[in-house]
Write an enzyme that holds these catalytic residues in place. Structure first.
Site, PDB file in Angstrom:
ATOM      1  N   GLU A  92     -24.307 -24.962  42.369  1.00 30.84           N
ATOM      2  CA  GLU A  92     -25.727 -25.234  42.549  1.00 30.84           C
ATOM      3  C   GLU A  92     -25.986 -25.772  43.961  1.00 30.84           C
ATOM      4  OE1 GLU A  92     -29.047 -28.260  40.525  1.00 30.84           O
ATOM      5  OE2 GLU A  92     -26.932 -28.302  39.902  1.00 30.84           O
ATOM      6  N   TRP A  93     -27.041 -25.306  44.579  1.00 30.75           N
ATOM      7  CA  TRP A  93     -27.450 -25.815  45.881  1.00 30.75           C
ATOM      8  C   TRP A  93     -28.216 -27.124  45.672  1.00 30.75           C
ATOM      9  CZ3 TRP A  93     -26.482 -25.542  50.833  1.00 30.75           C
ATOM     10  CH2 TRP A  93     -27.408 -26.028  51.757  1.00 30.75           C
ATOM     11  N   ILE A  94     -27.726 -28.198  46.271  1.00 27.59           N
ATOM     12  CA  ILE A  94     -28.343 -29.516  46.140  1.00 27.59           C
ATOM     13  C   ILE A  94     -28.958 -29.890  47.476  1.00 27.59           C
ATOM     14  CG2 ILE A  94     -27.977 -31.948  45.592  1.00 27.59           C
ATOM     15  CD1 ILE A  94     -27.430 -30.090  43.242  1.00 27.59           C
ATOM     16  N   ASP A 195     -11.602 -38.881  44.854  1.00 29.30           N
ATOM     17  CA  ASP A 195     -11.639 -38.654  46.302  1.00 29.30           C
ATOM     18  C   ASP A 195     -13.012 -39.060  46.828  1.00 29.30           C
ATOM     19  OD1 ASP A 195     -10.960 -37.900  48.864  1.00 29.30           O
ATOM     20  OD2 ASP A 195     -11.164 -35.743  48.509  1.00 29.30           O
TER      21      ASP A 195
END
Length: 288
Positions: A92-94, A195
């Site tokens: 998904e593009w955030i 991380d």
């Protein structure tokens, strides 16, 4: 990469035309792209020199974090097992901007995620930090996992790469032998991102925080927070909100640098002697 991206979109079921394909910054090791089709926007990253489960284990980590219902993560639309080292993951593009509440929310949500516990410490398959492998098994005691799967692993890599002059090697072995003196205190196995440096969270719509690029494990939640302090990227509001919702152990300041040591060894092994001074300082502080 364009062929791999087209293949990924086909697998997703998006057969519309690519309107825009722009290479963007996406970390040190992957090629990353913003993709806009007639139907959707995607963040797609790929690599031509990774293990076959490299993207699968990232997708698995995102799924585990999402299932807690505690944190926001990008939706995983597709990943493949790299063929001859080549593969991609489509997410998904955030996009959004931080507001005055974003980092407080981040602290609250991370504390909530850390209160989802596993039965044991570790993970059921190997993961990665950068391109370095992180071997995993399950252990009843956190101190055993941290010794065997984290410090011993980086010790061996450092030895292979010539990063352990005699003094450093001696002190690191001594610290590993004495590890139970500091961290054998019955920590519960929290679900950890693994991380969480400052570049692995971002703001989405309405300032909502999102966690990205995990390398998950179950372990001491103080281990995760210690890493957030190592290179910065987190505000006082984040730490206060976290502490209010899931307090750190009283002796956290005494053990923080033992946990930061792991990530400094990783950076020593990846980038060389620029990190040696910090490693040596911690070793001398505890066992020098």
């Amino acid at each position: 990469m364009k062929q791999r991206i087209s293949h990924a979109l086909e697998k997703i079921g998006d057969t519309s035309n690519i309107q825009r394909m722009t290479q963007i910054s996406g970390g040190d090791i992957n090629q990353a792209y913003y993709i806009q089709t007639n139907e959707h926007e995607y963040f797609i990253k790929g690599n031509s020199n990774v293990s076959e489960h490299f993207f699968r284990v990232e997708a698995k980590g995102l799924k585990l974090m999402k299932e807690t219902g505690a944190v926001n993560v990008p939706e995983v639309y597709y990943y493949d097992d790299p063929v001859e080292g080549e593969g991609v993951i489509a997410l998904e593009w955030i996009q959004g901007n931080k507001d005055s509440n974003t980092e407080e929310k981040l602290g609250e949500q991370l504390a909530s995620m850390h209160q989802h516990f596993g039965e044991s410490h570790g993970f059921d398959e190997d993961t990665f930090i950068g391109l370095l492998p992180q071997p995993n098994k399950f252990y009843d005691k956190w101190v055993d996992y941290y010794h065997e799967c984290r410090l011993v692993s980086q010790f061996n890599i450092a030895a292979e790469r010539g990063r352990l002059p005699l003094d450093r090697k001696h002190l690191l072995k001594k610290l590993m032998e004495r590890l139970p003196e500091w961290i054998d205190y019955g920590a519960k196995p929290s679900l950890l991102h693994g991380d969480l440096w400052g570049g692995n969270w971002m703001a989405g719509k309405n300032g909502s925080p999102y966690l990205i690029d995990p390398s998950v494990l179950y372990g001491d939640h103080a281990f995760e927070i210690a890493f957030t302090e190592l290179f910065g990227g987190y505000s006082d509001a984040f730490y206060q909100a976290y502490q209010d919702n899931f307090p750190l152990p009283e002796h956290y300041e005494d053990i923080k640098e033992i946990y930061q040591l792991y990530y400094l060894l990783v950076h020593l092994n990846l980038f060389g002697e620029a990190y040696a001074g910090s490693v040596d300082r911690i070793l001398k502080h505890y066992v020098g």
